[in-house]
Design a protein around this motif. Structure first.
Motif, PDB file in Angstrom:
ATOM      1  N   MET A  77       0.831  -1.202   0.000  1.00 53.12           N
ATOM      2  CA  MET A  77       0.000   0.000   0.000  1.00 53.12           C
ATOM      3  C   MET A  77       0.866   1.252   0.000  1.00 53.12           C
ATOM      4  SD  MET A  77      -2.781  -1.364   2.813  1.00 53.12           S
ATOM      5  CE  MET A  77      -3.938  -0.007   2.718  1.00 53.12           C
ATOM      6  N   TYR A  78       1.933   1.216   0.772  1.00 51.80           N
ATOM      7  CA  TYR A  78       2.860   2.353   0.839  1.00 51.80           C
ATOM      8  C   TYR A  78       3.444   2.640  -0.549  1.00 51.80           C
ATOM      9  CZ  TYR A  78       6.913   5.136   2.332  1.00 51.80           C
ATOM     10  OH  TYR A  78       7.849   6.131   2.484  1.00 51.80           O
ATOM     11  N   GLY A  82       2.793   5.880  -3.019  1.00 54.74           N
ATOM     12  CA  GLY A  82       3.921   6.622  -3.573  1.00 54.74           C
ATOM     13  C   GLY A  82       3.808   6.769  -5.079  1.00 54.74           C
ATOM     14  N   GLY A  83       3.344   5.699  -5.735  1.00 58.98           N
ATOM     15  CA  GLY A  83       3.123   5.779  -7.182  1.00 58.98           C
ATOM     16  C   GLY A  83       2.029   6.762  -7.538  1.00 58.98           C
ATOM     17  N   MET A  84       0.982   6.815  -6.731  1.00 51.02           N
ATOM     18  CA  MET A  84      -0.107   7.775  -6.969  1.00 51.02           C
ATOM     19  C   MET A  84       0.392   9.207  -6.834  1.00 51.02           C
ATOM     20  SD  MET A  84      -3.183   5.982  -4.777  1.00 51.02           S
ATOM     21  CE  MET A  84      -3.223   4.199  -4.613  1.00 51.02           C
ATOM     22  N   SER A  85       1.245   9.421  -5.843  1.00 49.54           N
ATOM     23  CA  SER A  85       1.801  10.763  -5.641  1.00 49.54           C
ATOM     24  C   SER A  85       2.629  11.194  -6.856  1.00 49.54           C
ATOM     25  CB  SER A  85       2.666  10.776  -4.375  1.00 49.54           C
ATOM     26  OG  SER A  85       3.151  12.073  -4.102  1.00 49.54           O
ATOM     27  N   ASP A  86       3.361  10.246  -7.424  1.00 48.24           N
ATOM     28  CA  ASP A  86       4.138  10.553  -8.633  1.00 48.24           C
ATOM     29  C   ASP A  86       3.213  10.946  -9.785  1.00 48.24           C
ATOM     30  OD1 ASP A  86       6.474   9.968  -7.299  1.00 48.24           O
ATOM     31  OD2 ASP A  86       6.618   7.920  -8.067  1.00 48.24           O
ATOM     32  N   LEU A  87       2.070  10.275  -9.886  1.00 43.87           N
ATOM     33  CA  LEU A  87       1.122  10.569 -10.961  1.00 43.87           C
ATOM     34  C   LEU A  87       0.527  11.964 -10.810  1.00 43.87           C
ATOM     35  CD1 LEU A  87      -0.798   7.156 -11.243  1.00 43.87           C
ATOM     36  CD2 LEU A  87       1.011   8.027 -12.741  1.00 43.87           C
ATOM     37  N   THR A  88       0.148  12.317  -9.579  1.00 40.80           N
ATOM     38  CA  THR A  88      -0.449  13.655  -9.383  1.00 40.80           C
ATOM     39  C   THR A  88       0.597  14.751  -9.610  1.00 40.80           C
ATOM     40  OG1 THR A  88      -0.046  13.482  -6.990  1.00 40.80           O
ATOM     41  CG2 THR A  88      -2.223  12.826  -7.791  1.00 40.80           C
ATOM     42  N   ASP A 223      -3.661  19.507  -3.603  1.00 45.28           N
ATOM     43  CA  ASP A 223      -4.261  18.977  -2.372  1.00 45.28           C
ATOM     44  C   ASP A 223      -4.107  17.460  -2.312  1.00 45.28           C
ATOM     45  OD1 ASP A 223      -4.983  21.538  -1.723  1.00 45.28           O
ATOM     46  OD2 ASP A 223      -7.100  21.310  -2.290  1.00 45.28           O
ATOM     47  N   ALA A 224      -4.300  16.810  -3.477  1.00 44.71           N
ATOM     48  CA  ALA A 224      -4.183  15.353  -3.527  1.00 44.71           C
ATOM     49  C   ALA A 224      -2.764  14.921  -3.195  1.00 44.71           C
ATOM     50  CB  ALA A 224      -4.589  14.835  -4.900  1.00 44.71           C
ATOM     51  N   THR A 225      -1.782  15.611  -3.759  1.00 45.38           N
ATOM     52  CA  THR A 225      -0.382  15.270  -3.500  1.00 45.38           C
ATOM     53  C   THR A 225      -0.051  15.400  -2.020  1.00 45.38           C
ATOM     54  OG1 THR A 225       0.271  16.009  -5.722  1.00 45.38           O
ATOM     55  CG2 THR A 225       2.004  15.827  -4.062  1.00 45.38           C
ATOM     56  N   ASP A 226      -0.533  16.502  -1.409  1.00 48.99           N
ATOM     57  CA  ASP A 226      -0.306  16.695   0.026  1.00 48.99           C
ATOM     58  C   ASP A 226      -0.990  15.599   0.835  1.00 48.99           C
ATOM     59  OD1 ASP A 226       1.119  18.968  -0.572  1.00 48.99           O
ATOM     60  OD2 ASP A 226      -0.542  20.343  -0.131  1.00 48.99           O
ATOM     61  N   GLY A 227      -2.236  15.284   0.456  1.00 50.08           N
ATOM     62  CA  GLY A 227      -2.989  14.257   1.174  1.00 50.08           C
ATOM     63  C   GLY A 227      -2.358  12.882   1.029  1.00 50.08           C
ATOM     64  N   LEU A 228      -1.862  12.578  -0.161  1.00 52.10           N
ATOM     65  CA  LEU A 228      -1.219  11.286  -0.395  1.00 52.10           C
ATOM     66  C   LEU A 228       0.059  11.161   0.424  1.00 52.10           C
ATOM     67  CD1 LEU A 228      -1.714  10.998  -4.264  1.00 52.10           C
ATOM     68  CD2 LEU A 228      -2.803   9.580  -2.507  1.00 52.10           C
ATOM     69  N   SER A 229       0.764  12.261   0.601  1.00 52.57           N
ATOM     70  CA  SER A 229       1.971  12.247   1.427  1.00 52.57           C
ATOM     71  C   SER A 229       1.637  11.897   2.869  1.00 52.57           C
ATOM     72  CB  SER A 229       2.673  13.609   1.372  1.00 52.57           C
ATOM     73  OG  SER A 229       3.131  13.885   0.068  1.00 52.57           O
ATOM     74  N   ILE A 230       0.501  12.443   3.339  1.00 48.15           N
ATOM     75  CA  ILE A 230       0.065  12.144   4.706  1.00 48.15           C
ATOM     76  C   ILE A 230      -0.333  10.678   4.833  1.00 48.15           C
ATOM     77  CG2 ILE A 230      -1.706  12.628   6.434  1.00 48.15           C
ATOM     78  CD1 ILE A 230      -1.759  15.520   5.394  1.00 48.15           C
ATOM     79  N   GLN A 232       0.704   8.198   3.022  1.00 49.40           N
ATOM     80  CA  GLN A 232       1.910   7.386   2.937  1.00 49.40           C
ATOM     81  C   GLN A 232       2.693   7.430   4.245  1.00 49.40           C
ATOM     82  OE1 GLN A 232       4.965   8.544   0.056  1.00 49.40           O
ATOM     83  NE2 GLN A 232       5.117   6.409  -0.607  1.00 49.40           N
ATOM     84  N   ALA A 233       2.744   8.605   4.873  1.00 46.81           N
ATOM     85  CA  ALA A 233       3.452   8.732   6.145  1.00 46.81           C
ATOM     86  C   ALA A 233       2.791   7.868   7.223  1.00 46.81           C
ATOM     87  CB  ALA A 233       3.478  10.193   6.590  1.00 46.81           C
ATOM     88  N   LYS A 234       1.458   7.833   7.222  1.00 46.39           N
ATOM     89  CA  LYS A 234       0.740   7.008   8.201  1.00 46.39           C
ATOM     90  C   LYS A 234       1.016   5.520   7.959  1.00 46.39           C
ATOM     91  CE  LYS A 234      -3.056  10.215   9.189  1.00 46.39           C
ATOM     92  NZ  LYS A 234      -4.525  10.464   9.093  1.00 46.39           N
ATOM     93  N   LEU A 235       1.058   5.131   6.701  1.00 46.01           N
ATOM     94  CA  LEU A 235       1.375   3.739   6.382  1.00 46.01           C
ATOM     95  C   LEU A 235       2.802   3.405   6.808  1.00 46.01           C
ATOM     96  CD1 LEU A 235      -0.269   3.459   2.846  1.00 46.01           C
ATOM     97  CD2 LEU A 235      -0.963   2.197   4.901  1.00 46.01           C
ATOM     98  N   GLY A 236       3.714   4.341   6.590  1.00 47.58           N
ATOM     99  CA  GLY A 236       5.093   4.137   7.011  1.00 47.58           C
ATOM    100  C   GLY A 236       5.204   3.983   8.523  1.00 47.58           C
TER     101      GLY A 236
END
Length: 301
Positions: A77-78, A82-88, A223-230, A232-236
């Protein structure tokens, strides 16, 4: 006149010899196997404690084995997020290229946005060991269906009609006193905003280019990129917490194994010495019996 050995004396010695032989045999088994006993009967005084230690060890082993499986899901999932963040981030770069009077590549951007959206949908449908990881409790079916997703138009509003899962948050009993929540569902705002940003660009009019639409898509992608970072951080953090818990279980297993070995295993040096003493005692008894047999009373009658 002093008499030589009688039948009673010999019988006593035979019984003593048989017991000595049994002790020698038992000590030979202990010395050869390295174990105090091959069953619980031989360590009756410590059997209850041994059962508890072994039960605890097996419970920890279950936590470790299952924890490694769960951590594999979290890592998948992590990586997907990360791949989704690259796409956005790529979408933001494409939109930036359309700013001002530069609209020459708009059709290519629209086409690429559609492709990137499909990639995002694929990542949201990440599957591992037959489980769709972003579908909540409905792990047996894809988390998203982009075919049922209505194309976004400006001004847009949140739409999670693409989501096929439920609101169940995956969790794992990582220890007797610790339950880890790690689930992420594909209808969370970061994912929804990302899909909406892609949809806006993939379905926008190319002549003329709507600058207000671009502005909204830019904000959604950011907003999506910022949210995805959060996310991903929670998954980490969940993965790190689980790995630490697994490490503690492994350390505790080492302690338990030492305690089990202390109960089950013999001190080989001590066992070897004891075996030599028992064998010497047995040989002495046998020698005495031989002497008694040679000096049997019947020979003097």
């Amino acid at each position: 006149m002093e008499r030589v050995a009688t039948y009673n004396h010999q019988n006593t010695l035979v019984q003593y010899m048989m017991k000595a032989e049994a002790k020698v045999a038992a000590e030979q088994v202990r010395s050869a196997s390295g174990l105090n006993s091959t069953d619980y009967k031989g360590i009756a005084s410590d059997s209850g404690r041994l059962v508890n230690l072994e039960s605890h060890y097996r419970r920890l082993e279950h936590y470790i084995d299952e924890g490694e499986v769960v951590n594999g899901r979290i890592q998948s999932m992590y990586d997907a997020v990360g791949g989704m963040s690259d796409l956005t981030s790529r979408l933001s770069a494409l939109i930036t290229g359309l700013q001002g009077n530069n609209a020459a590549g708009v059709e290519g951007v629209v086409a690429e946005a559609g492709q990137l959206m499909e990639e995002l949908g694929g990542l949201l449908n990440t599957r591992q060991d037959g489980r769709y990881l972003f579908a909540g409790g409905r792990t047996d079916q894809p988390a998203v269906d982009l075919d049922s997703y209505s194309a976004a138009t400006y001004p847009s509003s949140a739409d999670t009609g693409y989501y096929n899962g439920d609101s169940t948050v995956a969790h794992f009993q990582a220890a007797d006193d610790f339950v880890l929540s790690y689930g992420v569902t594909a209808d969370q705002p970061a994912f929804e905003k990302a899909l909406r940003a892609f949809s806006l660009i993939a379905n926008m009019s190319t002549d003329p280019v709507d600058t207000d639409l671009l502005a909204e898509a830019t904000q959604l992608a950011s907003d999506a990129t910022d949210g995805l970072s959060i996310v991903q951080a929670k998954l980490g953090a969940a993965s790190s917490s689980l790995e630490n818990t697994i490490d503690r279980h492994v350390d505790e297993q080492l302690v338990l194994q030492t305690q089990v070995d202390d109960i089950r295993s013999v001190d080989l040096a001590e066992s070897t010495t004891k075996l030599s003493q028992l064998q010497a005692s047995l040989e002495a008894t046998m020698s005495l019996m031989k002497i008694l047999e040679e000096n049997n009373l019947s020979k003097y009658l």
